[in-house]
Design a protein around this motif. Structure first.
Motif: not given
Length: 508
Positions: A382-408
């Motif tokens: 599907s191209g690297h833009s589709a792969g980047d979308d997966l990485l961005r979505r993973m960032g969205e998930v981890l940013n919502k779940v992991v709170d301080r003092p934890g870090h993702a």
């Protein structure tokens, strides 16, 4: 500096950085540059036995010119074009020899020396020229970003135009007759103050035997407030009213307690220490407020007038509003600690965080290793833009779940690590369950390739074995990835292409 810009150096391409809108909208001039050839040159010099770069550069100015020519410009923002009076980046790049000339190399000497000393940031003053030939005095600050391909292949440089201030300073040095005009027209806030009462208070303390002034201030913090009350403002210039948003001198002077808030008291204590030690000229960064309550970051310079060294009856305080620069610096710091694509912490921050936890003897520490499944297949199909979308979505998930003092953190291409200080396995498992649940929810809102991950978890109870715990989490994650590919009937060559360890891939 290399004047050849390649089309691939645009944000989002081979430059390896997805610059947010702030790059273009910033009030500061930004340059994205490639110093990787300079890094290689430094390695060659060290191998050749060069230990004092400054001496080597000064021995032959051609050496300085050579090093400057190894810096390649990748991209500049709109404020840079405006600053240099250039209609486009292409025109600016084609005429860099007109911009970077004459005494510009003296500023590069300081920059190169700071990098040689191992700093990943540098700062200093330099001189450039506009395309129209006007001299630009610039305050320069840069930071080496996380490597995309080679060391120093991305360096973000910000330049602040201080030409007016420098010109005014030069005028004041050349002609005392212009002093009053300088005072009123200076594009900085200028205060003339009487510190003689503070001088008398210091003399009283010395008479009663006070020698350790810092300890005295620790025991008697009220002395700082008393000294502030003893300062008598003799004059301020018109720019001061504009900067502090005061309608008149009377309003400004009646609101000094609001302007110099608690943060200012802390920095004023340091100024008193300088004066106690005989430093009659000093500078530092402080915080003030406008009469409307807006926080300002200020660069303060204090100097006792010549001839008033014994009385302190005239003191010049120069205040420059550096709020825009501080915001730009905060952005530079953000880039130094974050992965721009996912908005998670980057590998550099992750390594520093493990070191900090080890120094603090934090225990237990739970670690969750995550690795995207099928990223290579998504990129290929599907191209690297589709792969980047997966990485961005993973960032969205981890940013919502992991709170301080934890870090993702994103620690590799498709590798992520979650660090959870002071967390035992049940609590860490709950975090992992939340991650899985949010991934399922994320997949419901996005079309295209589904987001799936392989995970592994470990809990470290010995602060000296954090790295071993990370490897244990990695091993568990790879085992989970192997099971995923076996479950989905993937062939051995596909498993190997998915970055599994060799032995795991062969078992697939």
């Amino acid at each position: 500096m290399n004047t050849q810009e390649t089309p691939d150096a645009q944000p989002g391409n081979e430059a390896g950085i997805h610059l947010p809108d702030l790059f273009q909208a910033s009030p500061m001039a930004f340059w994205l540059e490639d110093y990787s050839a300079l890094y290689d040159k430094f390695q060659q010099l060290r191998a050749a036995g060069i230990s004092d770069l400054r001496a080597w550069l000064l021995h032959d100015r051609a050496n300085l010119t050579e090093c400057a020519g190894l810096m390649r410009v990748l991209h500049v923002n709109q404020q840079t074009l405006k600053l240099y009076q250039a209609e486009s980046q292409e025109i600016l790049m084609a005429r860099l020899s007109d911009v970077l000339r004459d005494d510009m190399l003296d500023g590069y000497l300081e920059e190169l020396d700071q990098l040689w000393q191992g700093e990943n940031q540098f700062h200093g003053l330099t001189v450039n020229y506009t395309l129209g030939g006007q001299r630009l005095d610039l305050s320069l600050k840069g930071v080496v970003l996380a490597d995309a391909v080679r060391p120093w292949d991305r360096v973000l440089v910000t330049m602040e135009d201080v030409t007016e201030l420098q010109n005014l300073k030069r005028q004041a040095e050349n002609s005392a007759r212009d002093a009053r005009e300088f005072f009123q027209q200076a594009p900085v806030s200028l205060w003339v103050e009487d510190f003689s009462a503070i001088r008398c208070l210091f003399a009283d303390l010395r008479k009663i035997g006070v020698t350790d002034f810092r300890t005295f201030l620790d025991v008697h913090p009220e002395f700082v407030y008393r000294c502030m009350q003893e300062i008598r403002v003799l004059d301020v210039n018109d720019y001061t009213l504009k900067m502090y948003k005061a309608s008149s001198h009377a309003e400004l002077l009646s609101r000094l307690n609001d302007i110099f808030s608690d943060e200012a008291h802390v920095s004023f204590a340091e100024q008193l220490l300088d004066l106690w030690d005989g430093r009659l000229f000093h500078q530092r960064e402080v915080q003030n407020r406008t009469v409307q309550g807006d926080v300002m970051y200020i660069h303060l310079q204090l100097s006792v007038f010549q001839g008033c060294e014994k009385s302190w009856s005239k003191v010049l305080v120069s205040l420059t509003d550096i709020t825009a620069r501080k915001k730009a610096e905060a952005y530079l710091e953000y880039l130094g600690q974050h992965d721009v694509l996912t908005q998670l912490k980057n590998r550099s921050y992750f390594v520093d965080e493990l070191s900090r936890l080890a120094r603090k003897h934090t225990a237990p520490v739970a670690m969750i290793a995550l690795d995207l499944n099928n990223l290579k297949r998504t990129n290929d199909e599907s191209g690297h833009s589709a792969g980047d979308d997966l990485l961005r979505r993973m960032g969205e998930v981890l940013n919502k779940v992991v709170d301080r003092p934890g870090h993702a953190a994103r620690i590799g291409g498709d590798e992520f690590m979650v660090v959870l200080p002071s967390m035992e396995e049940p609590a860490a498992q709950a975090v992992l369950d939340n991650i899985r649940s949010l991934i399922e929810l994320n997949n419901q809102y996005y079309s295209g390739a589904p987001l799936t991950v392989s995970v592994g978890m470990a809990v470290c109870r010995d602060p000296s074995r954090l790295e071993a715990a990370m490897k244990q989490a990695d091993a568990a994650m790879y085992a989970d990835k192997l099971a995923y590919y076996q479950q989905h009937g993937r062939r051995q060559d596909e498993a190997a292409a998915a970055d599994l360890p060799r032995e795991a891939a062969e078992g697939a």
